[in-house]
Design an enzyme around this catalytic site. Structure first.
Site, short mmCIF file in Angstrom:
data_model
loop_
_atom_site.label_atom_id
_atom_site.label_comp_id
_atom_site.label_asym_id
_atom_site.label_seq_id
_atom_site.Cartn_x
_atom_site.Cartn_y
_atom_site.Cartn_z
N GLU A 162 -16.44 18.04 5.26
CA GLU A 162 -15.53 18.64 4.26
C GLU A 162 -16.15 18.56 2.86
O GLU A 162 -15.99 19.46 2.04
CB GLU A 162 -14.17 17.94 4.30
CG GLU A 162 -13.43 18.26 5.60
CD GLU A 162 -11.93 18.01 5.54
OE1 GLU A 162 -11.53 16.94 5.05
OE2 GLU A 162 -11.15 18.89 5.95
N VAL B 153 -3.10 -6.59 -3.68
CA VAL B 153 -2.76 -7.64 -2.71
C VAL B 153 -4.02 -8.45 -2.46
O VAL B 153 -5.07 -7.89 -2.17
CB VAL B 153 -2.25 -7.02 -1.39
CG1 VAL B 153 -2.06 -8.09 -0.33
CG2 VAL B 153 -0.98 -6.24 -1.63
N LYS C 32 -4.97 24.89 7.53
CA LYS C 32 -5.35 23.65 6.87
C LYS C 32 -4.44 23.39 5.66
O LYS C 32 -3.98 22.27 5.44
CB LYS C 32 -6.82 23.74 6.43
CG LYS C 32 -7.33 22.54 5.68
CD LYS C 32 -7.47 21.34 6.55
CE LYS C 32 -7.91 20.13 5.75
NZ LYS C 32 -7.96 18.92 6.53
N GLY D 48 0.82 -1.20 0.00
CA GLY D 48 0.00 0.00 0.00
C GLY D 48 0.86 1.25 0.00
O GLY D 48 1.76 1.39 0.84
N ALA E 230 -4.76 10.79 8.59
CA ALA E 230 -3.48 10.86 7.87
C ALA E 230 -2.34 11.12 8.87
O ALA E 230 -1.25 10.56 8.75
CB ALA E 230 -3.54 11.97 6.84
N GLY F 33 -0.14 4.45 0.46
CA GLY F 33 -0.86 5.60 1.03
C GLY F 33 0.09 6.35 1.96
O GLY F 33 1.32 6.24 1.84
N TYR F 34 -0.49 7.10 2.89
CA TYR F 34 0.33 7.92 3.79
C TYR F 34 1.33 7.07 4.58
O TYR F 34 2.50 7.38 4.65
CB TYR F 34 -0.56 8.68 4.79
CG TYR F 34 -1.42 9.72 4.13
CD1 TYR F 34 -0.86 10.90 3.67
CD2 TYR F 34 -2.78 9.53 3.96
CE1 TYR F 34 -1.63 11.88 3.06
CE2 TYR F 34 -3.57 10.50 3.35
CZ TYR F 34 -2.99 11.67 2.90
OH TYR F 34 -3.75 12.62 2.29
#
Ligand code: NAD
Length: 402
Positions: free
Chosen positions: A165, A77, A375, A8, A315, A10-11
């Protein structure tokens, strides 16, 4: 040479990659992701509302891979076999590893509510976020032909951070959407249906009220204390009265599901002891039985000892976990010990459109226009943590003065 797989990008996964690639050691890394790009999951609502193009919130994984140390494989995966130390991919490949960093991210959670998968739009990756936007635009175009008022109605299900959001971004794109439909902004009806009455419980009431009142003032219609019971085609069924259990219907041709997330289904498919795709990890973020398997980001549940609840899937937590997993793994390779993982939140800020936000930074509440600077600085910081200077320069938010 030791083989490390990172599952993965991602973050958490890219943060771990970043640290490992910057360290010396006798290891090779294989990074696996279903996409050949990384996306900023915190910004998906902007793509869904059409306020950002996907290019702004994605970058190519090869940009951050050092080929001398890391091989990138684009594949899904399927399962992880912790006993055999193998990972099976959907292209039939089986990878062997000495160490695994599992950072497979999140998916939408329907909580078993009937009709969600078939009749509501999810917003969990670039594809689904773009689908939401295309769908909304399609309804606006349809309105021109049908004059069906439901084409002008959008329902966001759930008023968590994601829903809030998204509502903010929809306000921002409302004028452009109304133009497509050939109506005035106020004719577009944007609803949010939420189960609880005390919204955004991570913030004190004043701050949560500020965010919600701003959205209300801009025209969002909130139905709170109304748990959704079913989604039928173009209709949300919610409980209207807790005592009697009576339900009501809200019809709309766009229904977006943002009531929460679970970790990747690979965790369940691989026999991890998990709940909603999240695995309770050790103090070193490893599997409780396999100290060569790190579980980080949204598939991980690291318990906050203060309230005996796992830290939220954000995150910020994912980046810290990815970083720690890499550090701990390097220490294992060198036969060293390092301190246990700890997490101290820097606060959290929700954007409501491009020029407003609200939240906590440390112990201070931030609101409104100045909060939107904060932000953007947070967004740039997390982009830097995975992508480095190059991605921040290319994709960072520098429109700090409007
Ligand atoms: P969430 O779980 O935080 O919020 C989901 C909301 O949906 C809740 O308010 C819940 O009461 C409501 N809900 C659940 N079931 C419902 C039903 N049947 N009917 C009506 N309402 C229902 O989920 P999320 O907003 O997707 O966020 C997931 C995680 O990501 C959280 O940890 C969040 O803090 C994090 N996040 C952070 C940011 C940020 O820091 N800016 C942005 C987005 C998400």
């Amino acid at each position: 040479m030791k083989e490390i797989v990172i599952l993965g990008a991602g973050y958490a996964g890219l943060r771990a990659l970043h640290r490992l690639q910057a360290s010396k050691g006798d290891f090779h890394i294989t990074l696996v992701d279903r996409n050949n790009y990384h996306y900023e999951a915190t910004d998906l609502h902007e793509v869904a509302a059409g306020t950002q193009l996907k290019e702004k919130i994605t970058y190519t994984i090869s940009d951050v891979v050092k080929p001398s140390v890391t091989t990138f494989i684009q594949a899904k995966v399927e399962t992880i076999n912790r006993e055999a130390k193998t990972v099976t991919l959907d292209n039939g490949q089986v990878l062997n590893y000495d160490y695994a960093i599992v950072s497979l991210g999140f998916r939408s959670e329907s909580f078993g509510i009937t009709g969600v998968e078939d009749n509501a739009l999810e917003m969990v990756d670039i594809e689904s976020a773009e689908k939401v936007y295309r769908h909304i635009v399609g309804q606006m175009q349809d309105y021109n032909k049908t004059q069906n008022p439901d084409d002008l109605k959008i329902v966001v299900c759930g008023a968590g951070f994601t829903g809030i959001e998204l509502l903010g971004a929809l306000i921002e794109s409302r004028a452009a959407l109304a133009k497509i439909a050939g109506v005035s902004d106020t004719q577009l009806e944007i609803y949010c249906v939420e189960a609880v009455t005390r919204l955004l419980p991570m913030f004190d009431e004043d701050l949560a009220d500020y965010g919600i009142s701003s959205l209300k003032n801009w025209g969002i219609k909130f139905l709170t204390g109304k748990p959704i019971k079913e989604i039928r085609p173009n209709t949300v069924i919610y409980q209207d009265d807790k005592e009697t259990g009576t339900t009501k219907e809200l019809s709309a041709n766009t229904i977006i599901w943002t009531t929460g997330v679970s970790g990747s289904q690979v965790m369940e498919a691989s026999g991890f002891s998990q709940r909603r795709g999240r695995v309770i990890v050790s103090d070193n973020l490893t599997d409780s039985d396999f100290d060569n398997v790190y579980i980080v980001g949204d598939v991980s549940a690291f318990m906050n000892k203060e309230n005996n609840r796992p830290y939220p899937t954000t995150a910020q937590v994912a980046l810290k976990m990815g970083d720690y997993a890499a550090k701990h793994l390097l220490a294992q390779l060198r036969g060293n010990e390092i301190e246990k993982f700890t997490f101290k939140s820097l606060g959290s800020v929700a954007s409501i459109g491009n020029t407003h936000a609200f939240g906590m930074v440390g112990k201070s509440a931030v609101k409104g226009y100045p909060a939107s600077f904060v932000k953007k600085a947070i967004m740039d910081k997390s982009l830097f943590a995975t992508g480095g200077v190059k991605e921040v320069l290319a994709k960072g938010r520098f429109d700090l003065y409007h």
